[in-house]
Design a protein around this motif. Structure first.
Motif, PDB file in Angstrom:
ATOM      1  N   LEU A  87      -6.194   3.314   1.608  1.00  0.00           N
ATOM      2  CA  LEU A  87      -5.799   2.051   1.709  1.00  0.00           C
ATOM      3  C   LEU A  87      -4.833   1.880   2.401  1.00  0.00           C
ATOM      4  CD1 LEU A  87      -5.807  -0.716   0.281  1.00  0.00           C
ATOM      5  CD2 LEU A  87      -4.292   0.116  -1.443  1.00  0.00           C
TER       6      LEU A  87
ATOM      7  N   THR B 210     -11.648  -2.310   0.869  1.00  0.00           N
ATOM      8  CA  THR B 210     -10.701  -2.392   0.266  1.00  0.00           C
ATOM      9  C   THR B 210     -10.656  -2.764  -1.376  1.00  0.00           C
ATOM     10  OG1 THR B 210      -9.247  -3.271   1.860  1.00  0.00           O
ATOM     11  CG2 THR B 210      -8.250  -3.593   0.151  1.00  0.00           C
TER      12      THR B 210
ATOM     13  N   ALA C 297      -6.820  -8.737  -1.175  1.00  0.00           N
ATOM     14  CA  ALA C 297      -8.007  -7.588  -0.827  1.00  0.00           C
ATOM     15  C   ALA C 297      -9.101  -8.802  -0.233  1.00  0.00           C
ATOM     16  CB  ALA C 297      -8.617  -6.791  -1.871  1.00  0.00           C
TER      17      ALA C 297
ATOM     18  N   ARG D 219      -4.394  -0.692   5.821  1.00  0.00           N
ATOM     19  CA  ARG D 219      -3.500  -1.903   5.749  1.00  0.00           C
ATOM     20  C   ARG D 219      -2.612  -1.712   7.011  1.00  0.00           C
ATOM     21  NH1 ARG D 219      -5.897  -5.764   3.363  1.00  0.00           N
ATOM     22  NH2 ARG D 219      -5.532  -5.759   1.098  1.00  0.00           N
TER      23      ARG D 219
ATOM     24  N   ALA E 295       0.862  -1.287  -0.066  1.00  0.00           N
ATOM     25  CA  ALA E 295       0.050   0.064   0.067  1.00  0.00           C
ATOM     26  C   ALA E 295       1.002   1.084   0.248  1.00  0.00           C
ATOM     27  CB  ALA E 295      -0.984  -0.164   1.351  1.00  0.00           C
TER      28      ALA E 295
END
Length: 408
Positions: free
Chosen positions: A167, A113, A108, A171, A58
């Protein structure tokens, strides 16, 4: 049924019930502790194989997209046909972004996501289309190319990078949760073991009343083994906490943020020359990013580090660039911005980005090493605690059975 009730009120019935209850509680404690310690090991494996790589993917995605945007602006400023180095930097950034996007998409599992990644995947071709349109018009000397590039950068900064930043936060939050699961105290295990200790104490008092013996060696041994299991759990919790809570993960986040801030400032620096307008608003945005970046570097790096020196050189180069622009020396400002050697802004920025990337990769390895160390501390705990509590159950049986035989 009546015989069972009468027997339960007799001395052998009470002794047998105490022994059975303590043995079953010890077995339950063994199963609970082994399961919770095994769950921690599973989370450790998940961090190394899934959570940490996805968090890294990410941040790589965000940085690669920012790099591509900055490189596209630099290429446009070159005028006409850009240098191979600048073009390669842009293409490599897009390749890195595609690789990071593919890695992030593979892992994902949640709808949020997948939605974010879907938006990025849909908008990225539009961005590259605007960049290529700007490039084609720039080669022909048409000023409309700058409009295409501004549109591309607006899409990148206003939408794609916002999704990439969201994102990254998702994460990193998952990484923190998994690390917390590894270091957290297993309360169910502690609760069952404390209950077993209390039951051993109460059971000893009951046995004293019915056998007139102050100590039952088996019950005392079971209590001692329960204490050992508690100490083992406490030791592994302390060891995993000491291994993971070293600040490496927080440093990783800060370094990623610093690299992103640098990319944002570099994009702003080149766009202000492409726009060729009043620099007031653009300079404020540049100053906001670089002020935060300077504070991060002061916390993360020493003053004589390569990153700190490159940052200082970049700031000096930017001031020269602005001074040239304000004195109507546009060509001199552009040259200062795109010059890839000496004190040119591009050269100093590249040195800064390289230093940050090197430190980021080193810190990432430190995060993984810390998780590995925590895993080593947990390695034997499921079998070890289970063995201790199975032994405790056996000790109860061995200790209570002779007393029970006295009545049979």
């Amino acid at each position: 049924m009546q015989w069972t009730q009468r027997f339960a009120r007799t001395a052998p019935g009470v002794i047998g019930a105490v022994g059975a209850a303590l043995a079953l509680l010890a077995l339950l404690g063994g199963l609970v502790t082994a399961n919770q310690q095994s769950t921690k090991i599973t989370r450790h494996d998940t961090v190394l194989a899934h959570t940490e790589p996805l968090a890294n993917a990410a941040q790589r995605l965000y940085v690669a997209l920012s790099t591509a945007d900055a490189a596209a602006s630099t290429a446009y400023l070159s005028g006409g046909i850009e240098s191979p180095e600048v073009r390669i930097r842009y293409e490599n950034a897009l390749t890195d972004a595609a690789a990071a996007l593919a890695e992030a998409t593979t892992g994902a599992a949640d709808a949020e996501t997948r939605t974010i990644l879907g938006r990025i995947s849909a908008e990225l071709p539009s961005y590259t289309g605007y960049v290529e349109a700007a490039r084609a018009n720039n080669r022909q000397g048409l000023p409309v190319g700058s409009a295409y590039l501004r549109q591309a950068s607006a899409l990148m900064q206003g939408s794609i990078l916002k999704d990439a930043g969201e994102l990254e936060q998702i994460r990193l939050a998952q990484l923190h949760r998994d690390q917390g699961a590894i270091t957290g105290l297993p309360w169910w295990s502690v609760g069952v073991l404390v209950l077993l200790l209390a039951a051993c104490g109460y059971g000893s008092w009951i046995l004293l009343r019915h056998t007139n013996r102050w100590i039952n060696p088996g019950v005392v041994a079971a209590g001692g083994l329960a204490v050992l299991a508690l100490l083992w759990i406490g030791a592994t919790t302390a060891a995993t906490t000491a291994a993971i809570d070293t600040g490496a993960t927080a440093r990783f986040e800060k370094l990623a943020q610093a690299r992103i801030l640098a990319q944002q400032a570099r994009t702003e620096e080149t766009l202000q020359l492409i726009t060729r307008g009043d620099l007031t608003a653009s300079e404020k945005r540049f100053a906001d990013s670089t002020t935060e970046l300077r504070a991060d570097l002061a916390r993360l790096m020493s003053t004589d580090s390569a990153a700190a020196k490159a940052f200082s050189g970049w700031q000096d180069g930017h001031q020269k660039e602005v001074a040239a622009y304000l004195s109507n020396n546009y060509r001199g400002a552009v040259d200062q911005s795109i010059k890839a050697d000496g004190t040119g802004s591009a050269a100093q920025f590249t040195a800064l980005d390289t230093a940050l990337q090197t430190e980021l990769e080193r810190t990432r390895q430190e995060v993984r090493d810390d998780v590995n160390t925590a895993g080593n501390a947990l390695a034997l705990s499921p079998l070890g605690t289970l063995a201790l509590l199975l032994a405790a159950a056996g000790a109860v049986v061995v200790g209570v059975w002779p007393r029970l035989k006295e009545f049979l």
